[in-house]
Design an enzyme around this catalytic site. Sequence first.
Site, PDB file in Angstrom:
ATOM      1  CE  LYS A   1      -1.866   2.827   2.930  1.00 53.11           C
ATOM      2  NZ  LYS A   1      -1.775   4.087   2.151  1.00 53.11           N
TER       3      LYS A   1
ATOM      4  CD  GLU B   1      13.538   0.160   8.539  1.00 55.80           C
ATOM      5  OE1 GLU B   1      14.188   1.121   9.004  1.00 55.80           O
ATOM      6  OE2 GLU B   1      13.993  -0.979   8.432  1.00 55.80           O
TER       7      GLU B   1
ATOM      8  CB  CYS C   1      13.240   8.496   7.700  1.00 55.96           C
ATOM      9  SG  CYS C   1      14.294   7.550   6.611  1.00 55.96           S
TER      10      CYS C   1
ATOM     11  CD  GLU D   1      10.350  12.219  11.247  1.00 57.33           C
ATOM     12  OE1 GLU D   1       9.264  11.657  11.437  1.00 57.33           O
ATOM     13  OE2 GLU D   1      11.313  11.671  10.686  1.00 57.33           O
TER      14      GLU D   1
HETATM   15  P1  NAP Z   1       2.592   8.082   8.036  1.00 54.86           P
HETATM   16  O1  NAP Z   1       1.541   9.089   8.183  1.00 54.86           O
HETATM   17  O2  NAP Z   1       3.011   7.307   9.206  1.00 54.86           O
HETATM   18  O3  NAP Z   1       2.116   7.110   6.877  1.00 54.86           O
HETATM   19  C1  NAP Z   1       2.887   6.054   6.403  1.00 54.86           C
HETATM   20  C2  NAP Z   1       1.983   5.033   5.750  1.00 54.86           C
HETATM   21  O4  NAP Z   1       1.125   4.452   6.721  1.00 54.86           O
HETATM   22  C3  NAP Z   1       1.060   5.613   4.687  1.00 54.86           C
HETATM   23  O5  NAP Z   1       0.916   4.691   3.645  1.00 54.86           O
HETATM   24  C4  NAP Z   1      -0.221   5.796   5.471  1.00 54.86           C
HETATM   25  O6  NAP Z   1      -1.362   5.902   4.685  1.00 54.86           O
HETATM   26  C5  NAP Z   1      -0.222   4.552   6.311  1.00 54.86           C
HETATM   27  N1  NAP Z   1      -1.094   4.605   7.474  1.00 54.86           N
HETATM   28  C6  NAP Z   1      -1.571   5.690   8.130  1.00 54.86           C
HETATM   29  N2  NAP Z   1      -2.366   5.321   9.158  1.00 54.86           N
HETATM   30  C7  NAP Z   1      -2.409   3.977   9.152  1.00 54.86           C
HETATM   31  C8  NAP Z   1      -3.053   2.984   9.958  1.00 54.86           C
HETATM   32  N3  NAP Z   1      -3.845   3.326  10.992  1.00 54.86           N
HETATM   33  N4  NAP Z   1      -2.856   1.685   9.682  1.00 54.86           N
HETATM   34  C9  NAP Z   1      -2.066   1.308   8.639  1.00 54.86           C
HETATM   35  N5  NAP Z   1      -1.450   2.189   7.839  1.00 54.86           N
HETATM   36  C10 NAP Z   1      -1.598   3.508   8.089  1.00 54.86           C
HETATM   37  O7  NAP Z   1       3.932   8.699   7.455  1.00 54.86           O
HETATM   38  P2  NAP Z   1       4.085   9.676   6.226  1.00 54.86           P
HETATM   39  O8  NAP Z   1       3.567  11.003   6.629  1.00 54.86           O
HETATM   40  O9  NAP Z   1       3.549   9.067   4.989  1.00 54.86           O
HETATM   41  O10 NAP Z   1       5.684   9.675   6.077  1.00 54.86           O
HETATM   42  C11 NAP Z   1       6.506  10.383   6.932  1.00 54.86           C
HETATM   43  C12 NAP Z   1       7.096   9.514   8.036  1.00 54.86           C
HETATM   44  O11 NAP Z   1       7.750   8.356   7.514  1.00 54.86           O
HETATM   45  C13 NAP Z   1       8.126  10.221   8.822  1.00 54.86           C
HETATM   46  O12 NAP Z   1       7.918  10.029  10.200  1.00 54.86           O
HETATM   47  C14 NAP Z   1       9.435   9.573   8.395  1.00 54.86           C
HETATM   48  O13 NAP Z   1      10.476   9.670   9.288  1.00 54.86           O
HETATM   49  C15 NAP Z   1       9.034   8.196   8.126  1.00 54.86           C
HETATM   50  N6  NAP Z   1       9.973   7.534   7.220  1.00 54.86           N
HETATM   51  C16 NAP Z   1      10.864   6.626   7.741  1.00 54.86           C
HETATM   52  C17 NAP Z   1      11.803   6.004   6.930  1.00 54.86           C
HETATM   53  C18 NAP Z   1      12.780   4.998   7.491  1.00 54.86           C
HETATM   54  O14 NAP Z   1      13.385   4.280   6.731  1.00 54.86           O
HETATM   55  N7  NAP Z   1      12.964   4.905   8.775  1.00 54.86           N
HETATM   56  C19 NAP Z   1      11.822   6.306   5.566  1.00 54.86           C
HETATM   57  C20 NAP Z   1      10.908   7.239   5.068  1.00 54.86           C
HETATM   58  C21 NAP Z   1       9.991   7.839   5.914  1.00 54.86           C
HETATM   59  P3  NAP Z   1      -1.795   7.387   4.187  1.00 54.86           P
HETATM   60  O15 NAP Z   1      -0.905   7.658   3.043  1.00 54.86           O
HETATM   61  O16 NAP Z   1      -3.224   7.294   3.805  1.00 54.86           O
HETATM   62  O17 NAP Z   1      -1.597   8.320   5.326  1.00 54.86           O
END
Ligand code: NAP
Length: 480
Positions: A169, A244, A278, A376
């Site tokens: 997804k 992650e 990230c 963050e």
């Molecule tokens: P996010 O809001 O946590 O969303 C990540 C993914 O999870 C999206 O596909 C999101 O869908 C989905 N999601 C949201 N709520 C969910 C739920 N209740 N159950 C299952 N899935 C759910 O993060 P983001 O805003 O897209 O990305 C930013 C974050 O990603 C930052 O915190 C960043 O640090 C982290 N990140 C970490 C890494 C690493 O390797 N450590 C790499 C890249 C990014 P939607 O798109 O519909 O919200």
Amino acid sequence: MYINGKHVESIGGGWFPVYDPSTEEIIAEVPDSREADVDRAAKAARTAFDSGEWPATTAQQRGRLLFKLADRIRNEAGKLAELEARNCGKPIVEAEMDIADTATCFEYYGGLATKVLGHVNPVPDNALSLSLREPVGVAGQIIPWNYPLLMSAWKLAPALAAGCTCILKPAEQTPLTALEMTERLDEIGFPPGVVNVISGFGESAGAPLVRHPDVDKIAFTGSAAVGKIILRNAAESIKRVTLELGGKSPNIFFSDADFEAAIDGALFGVFINQGEVCSAGSRILVERPIYRKFVEALAEKAKTIKLGAPLDRETKMGPLVSKEQYERVREYQEIGKREAKLLAGGGRASSFSKGYYVEPTIFADVDNGTRIAREEVFGPVAAVIPFDGEADAVRIANDSPYGLAAAVWSRDIFRALRVVKSVRAGIVWVNHMQPTYVEAPWGGYKQSGFGRELGPWGIEEYLETKQVYINLNEQPIAWY
Ligand code: NAP
Ligand code: MG
């Protein structure tokens, strides 16, 4: 979207728009998948894992499929990079690097597929004890919007090499390149149901995927807040989970660091990909003797960063991915103004009438206890923090709920290596920040998650271990 080898609409018939963040215009509409669609995808992946062609495929065959996919991605890199840049706003030059890395990731795991080894366990009896490695099963994979196709590869490549089937997804903001990739899978020869890509929202598509009883494992990249929800939802069926999550990574500069390289390294560490990284070095720790000179040079150079349209080859920073992210970053710019000293940026990039552009922003004299140092931002906002000597640097660096990455800059290799050992983070760079390689492990300590992606560590997360005992005695057990 792509379920069981076919391009399908959602069962409910809903669609949602996808935007170009530089123009704020709709560039596509994609199916809005809900629980019934997730169920359909999970059933397809379950069936493909349990029966049919896939379980009978050899590691060599799986490897070859991944090589073919890598080739297709390389051959169409220009088109994919353009789509990626338009959908997430990143500069085209960076998108091209992402697509090349995507192909490399599929190649790496294509090669690794045939190098998964079992064990002979040295048990003391007249027996042969083996450990076999087997695929974990159906993998649900949920990814963010900052590196859409590359994150898809980080998830799909090791899982497929291991012999799993997948339901991916993508983030709601950036589903286009992953969906585009599915156009090639059938022709390449992936059996139906092995790879499924569903577009949808976190709550309505992600959450049912995490709860689905046919899914054996969830691999998630995203925020710590959502990571906590995933862990809770995965508990019901004791799913394997890897997370992650985010970071607030320290980029540490000692007085003896090469000054010019340091300024560039600090900016690159925090502003690459609009700071939507990230592992962004969003806490810039600077030793007191060079602190004043450093922050001035940093602010001067930050003001020269060229913002522009994602498809312009001169652009060094594009718009943020979405209105929501734009508003979030604008809010942190205001929080920072109340908490610290603003040195550069601090607002919307005023030369753009449209698009989610913000100025690269630098706050100085930041206290590590403030929100701007602890939370963050996921945008181009840096917090510069002074320190006094090595112990102070390590103390501040470790004073964070996160532990994804860190970097240390010094010409004193003894000191640099002491800091490397003392910092609680999954990735530590010396005299650089951000180079990432498919050969090396990626993942966090503390609230940055657990599990490792990339390298042999990445495939491990998709393997179970089966212990096998073979009795070599021909006489009966003779116990009773
Ligand atoms: P996010 O809001 O946590 O969303 C990540 C993914 O999870 C999206 O596909 C999101 O869908 C989905 N999601 C949201 N709520 C969910 C739920 N209740 N159950 C299952 N899935 C759910 O993060 P983001 O805003 O897209 O990305 C930013 C974050 O990603 C930052 O915190 C960043 O640090 C982290 N990140 C970490 C890494 C690493 O390797 N450590 C790499 C890249 C990014 P939607 O798109 O519909 O919200
Ligand atoms: Mg989200």
